[in-house]
Design an enzyme around this catalytic site. Structure first.
Site, PDB file in Angstrom:
ATOM      1  N   CYS A  98       0.853  -1.182   0.000  1.00 30.41           N
ATOM      2  CA  CYS A  98       0.000   0.000   0.000  1.00 30.41           C
ATOM      3  C   CYS A  98       0.889   1.232   0.000  1.00 30.41           C
ATOM      4  O   CYS A  98       1.441   1.602   1.035  1.00 30.41           O
ATOM      5  CB  CYS A  98      -0.929  -0.003   1.211  1.00 30.41           C
ATOM      6  SG  CYS A  98      -1.976   1.470   1.287  1.00 30.41           S
ATOM      7  N   HIS A 100      -0.028   4.478  -0.665  1.00 27.54           N
ATOM      8  CA  HIS A 100      -0.581   5.644   0.029  1.00 27.54           C
ATOM      9  C   HIS A 100      -0.487   5.452   1.537  1.00 27.54           C
ATOM     10  O   HIS A 100      -0.261   6.409   2.282  1.00 27.54           O
ATOM     11  CB  HIS A 100      -2.032   5.904  -0.420  1.00 27.54           C
ATOM     12  CG  HIS A 100      -3.079   5.263   0.415  1.00 27.54           C
ATOM     13  ND1 HIS A 100      -3.549   3.980   0.193  1.00 27.54           N
ATOM     14  CD2 HIS A 100      -3.750   5.721   1.515  1.00 27.54           C
ATOM     15  CE1 HIS A 100      -4.465   3.686   1.103  1.00 27.54           C
ATOM     16  NE2 HIS A 100      -4.610   4.712   1.909  1.00 27.54           N
ATOM     17  N   ASP A 260      -9.888   3.446  -5.118  1.00 19.28           N
ATOM     18  CA  ASP A 260      -8.843   4.276  -4.522  1.00 19.28           C
ATOM     19  C   ASP A 260      -9.100   5.731  -4.873  1.00 19.28           C
ATOM     20  O   ASP A 260      -9.178   6.095  -6.047  1.00 19.28           O
ATOM     21  CB  ASP A 260      -7.473   3.841  -5.043  1.00 19.28           C
ATOM     22  CG  ASP A 260      -6.337   4.322  -4.149  1.00 19.28           C
ATOM     23  OD1 ASP A 260      -6.457   5.424  -3.580  1.00 19.28           O
ATOM     24  OD2 ASP A 260      -5.326   3.603  -4.026  1.00 19.28           O
ATOM     25  N   GLY A 265      -0.609   4.483  -4.711  1.00 15.29           N
ATOM     26  CA  GLY A 265       0.849   4.521  -4.603  1.00 15.29           C
ATOM     27  C   GLY A 265       1.557   3.362  -5.269  1.00 15.29           C
ATOM     28  O   GLY A 265       2.390   3.546  -6.164  1.00 15.29           O
TER      29      GLY A 265
END
Length: 342
Positions: A98, A100, A260, A265
């Site tokens: 992940c 973000h 998202d 990311g």
């Protein structure tokens, strides 16, 4: 049940960090703890019920969360070289990467004093995640965190033009492994555009493509089967370049139809590697990556490596801001229990 959290958003995507209230998760590594969290017979989007998953569901479901919630359990790192470890979770289960969330964790680690940082300069926060060790480069000016650059595990492209049949015809997708497996496809090839009004159609096609790719050789990780299988489908638009910078807008449909809000990311890492493999992006050249709500990450491929071989290292930059601190309670007799999803 009482659970204490601090919440951030990274480019609009929430990240809820659990500080207290989660059961101890056994295991010698973060990857092993994720496997234990999934449980025997459980999957990434359907973990086995238990005390830990009760906390995840409490925080991702209404009335305390929502279907777009994301977060993580803090766990010990794999060794003393990292500052912390994390198990990432969403409304359906547990992810392997992940970006973000890594950006938010870097900001939190510095803002909370867990990792010392200069008033002006860059602090490095090393984080162990299920797919390996990543680094958050936390940029500081005047004693404030002004941005975070996330350096990912190597990203490898396993397919560039894999034909996939959909209800809107056959399309060609690119597949890349960037801590999680992403399939990317131009939205225009499906007769769509990355716009909020088209999110229902984009979500449905993202789920359809993910299901169609199940079992394909390209979505199998070459060394770790725990990282196999499509996690997210990236539907993107080409935008006019800005001052010569390659510019795209995307929406990533991940897990079982979750959207998202950020440009994603680790998904941006996947797009960077694909663009490098296509010869459209040289090492050090930036990508401006916009989300469906208009927020932006910037990314680049570092020199060295081969996107079609052992992989390339990418950096993705964005901002994260604290949105609140919470103490969540599940009182005895609450008939809704850990909540519901709509």
């Amino acid at each position: 049940m009482y659970v204490r959290t601090v919440d951030y958003h990274t480019a609009g995507e929430p990240f809820r960090i659990v500080l207290d209230g989660a059961p101890v998760i056994p295991g010698d590594t973060v990857a092993e703890r994720r496997a234990i969290a999934l449980g025997a017979g459980g999957t990434a989007t359907a973990p086995r019920p238990g005390a830990l998953d009760d906390v995840r569901r409490l925080l991702t479901r209404e009335p305390r969360g929502h279907a777009g919630m994301y977060g993580g359990f803090l766990v010990p790192p794999d060794d003393d070289e990292a500052h912390l470890g994390v198990l990432f979770w969403h409304k359906d289960g547990y992810s392997t990467a992940c970006g973000h969330g890594t950006i938010a964790l870097g900001a939190w680690a510095v803002d909370s004093g867990l990792v010392a940082a200069p008033a002006d300069g860059v602090a490095r926060v090393r984080i162990d995640v299920p797919s390996g060790r990543v680094t958050a480069l936390v940029h500081r000016t005047g004693g404030r965190t002004t941005g975070v650059t996330f350096r990912n595990v190597p990203t490898r492209v396993s397919a560039l033009k894999l034909p996939v049949r959909t209800s809107r015809g056959t399309v060609e997708v690119a597949v890349a492994h960037s801590g999680a497996c992403y399939a990317s496809v131009p939205a225009a090839s499906l007769g769509l555009a990355v716009e909020p009004a088209q999110l229902p159609e984009l979500t449905a096609l993202g789920r359809e493509i993910r299901a169609a790719l199940a079992g394909e050789e390209a979505v199998a990780h070459p060394t770790d089967p725990r990282l196999s299988g499509v996690y997210g489908v990236i539907l993107y638009d080409e935008l006019p370049s800005e001052e010569g910078v390659l510019n795209q807008r995307n929406v990533t449909v991940f897990a079982d139809g979750q959207i998202d809000r950020s440009p994603c990311g680790s998904g941006t890492s996947a797009r960077l590697a694909v663009l490098a493999a296509e010869g459209r992006l040289a090492p050090g050249e930036p990508l401006r990556h916009e989300s469906v709500i208009g927020t932006v990450f910037t990314g680049l491929v570092l020199p060295g490596g081969d996107p079609l071989g052992g992989g390339v290292v990418t950096e993705v930059g964005g901002t994260a801001f604290r949105t609140g601190e919470h103490g969540f309670v599940l009182e005895p007799g609450d008939d809704l229990g850990t909540g519901f999803l709509l």
